[in-house]
Design a protein around this motif. Structure first.
Motif, short mmCIF file in Angstrom:
data_model
loop_
_atom_site.label_atom_id
_atom_site.label_comp_id
_atom_site.label_asym_id
_atom_site.label_seq_id
_atom_site.Cartn_x
_atom_site.Cartn_y
_atom_site.Cartn_z
N PHE A 4 0.34 -0.98 -0.13
CA PHE A 4 0.09 -0.25 -0.45
C PHE A 4 0.64 0.99 -0.16
CE2 PHE A 4 0.91 -1.15 4.46
CZ PHE A 4 1.00 -0.15 5.00
N ASP A 5 0.12 2.49 -0.46
CA ASP A 5 0.36 3.41 -0.33
C ASP A 5 0.68 4.14 0.61
OD1 ASP A 5 1.97 5.86 -1.09
OD2 ASP A 5 0.89 6.30 -2.20
N VAL A 10 -1.27 7.45 5.96
CA VAL A 10 -0.97 9.06 6.14
C VAL A 10 -2.05 10.06 6.19
CG1 VAL A 10 0.85 10.79 7.32
CG2 VAL A 10 1.42 8.11 7.11
N GLN A 11 -2.21 10.45 4.81
CA GLN A 11 -3.33 11.08 4.69
C GLN A 11 -4.67 10.94 4.68
OE1 GLN A 11 -2.90 14.23 3.36
NE2 GLN A 11 -5.21 14.35 3.61
N GLU A 15 -7.13 12.74 7.11
CA GLU A 15 -8.66 13.60 7.50
C GLU A 15 -10.01 12.37 8.38
OE1 GLU A 15 -11.51 12.80 3.76
OE2 GLU A 15 -9.64 13.07 2.98
N ALA A 16 -8.98 11.91 8.78
CA ALA A 16 -10.42 10.90 9.39
C ALA A 16 -10.07 11.25 10.99
CB ALA A 16 -10.35 9.40 9.62
N VAL A 17 -9.11 11.61 10.99
CA VAL A 17 -8.93 12.04 12.37
C VAL A 17 -9.58 14.01 12.34
CG1 VAL A 17 -7.49 13.12 14.05
CG2 VAL A 17 -6.88 10.95 13.88
#
Length: 91
Positions: A4-5, A10-11, A15-17
């Motif tokens: 996976f990238d 991380v992005q 965004e979820a946080v």
């Protein structure tokens, strides 16, 4: 070879946080705009200390109808609810 990238992961986490924090802040603003004063929840230990009783006695009172709230596996009390309930028992 990566499965996976990592930068995309991380992005996604950021965004979820960020979205979760926005939701929490929005809920907190809605609660604090309530004209009723904000009331905190007490743990079993805090409630027992407030009533100057043992945890065993508090548990016994819960079985007899003392109001409490369960959040996941934890138990909390609203001080106002407990004292109002105790007033009705003494009548």
């Amino acid at each position: 070879m990566e499965l996976f990238d990592s930068s995309a992961l991380v992005q996604c986490i950021r965004e979820a946080v960020r979205n979760e924090l926005k939701t929490i802040l929005k809920e907190k603003r809605n609660l604090s705009s309530d004209p009723k004063k904000e009331e905190s929840l007490l743990t079993k230990k805090e409630m027992a200390d407030e009533l100057d009783i043992s945890l065993v006695t508090l548990t016994d009172w819960m079985k007899k109808g003392l109001p409490y709230h369960r959040l996941h596996s934890r138990i909390y009390f609203r001080k106002e609810d407990v004292f109002n309930s105790m007033k009705s028992f003494s009548k």
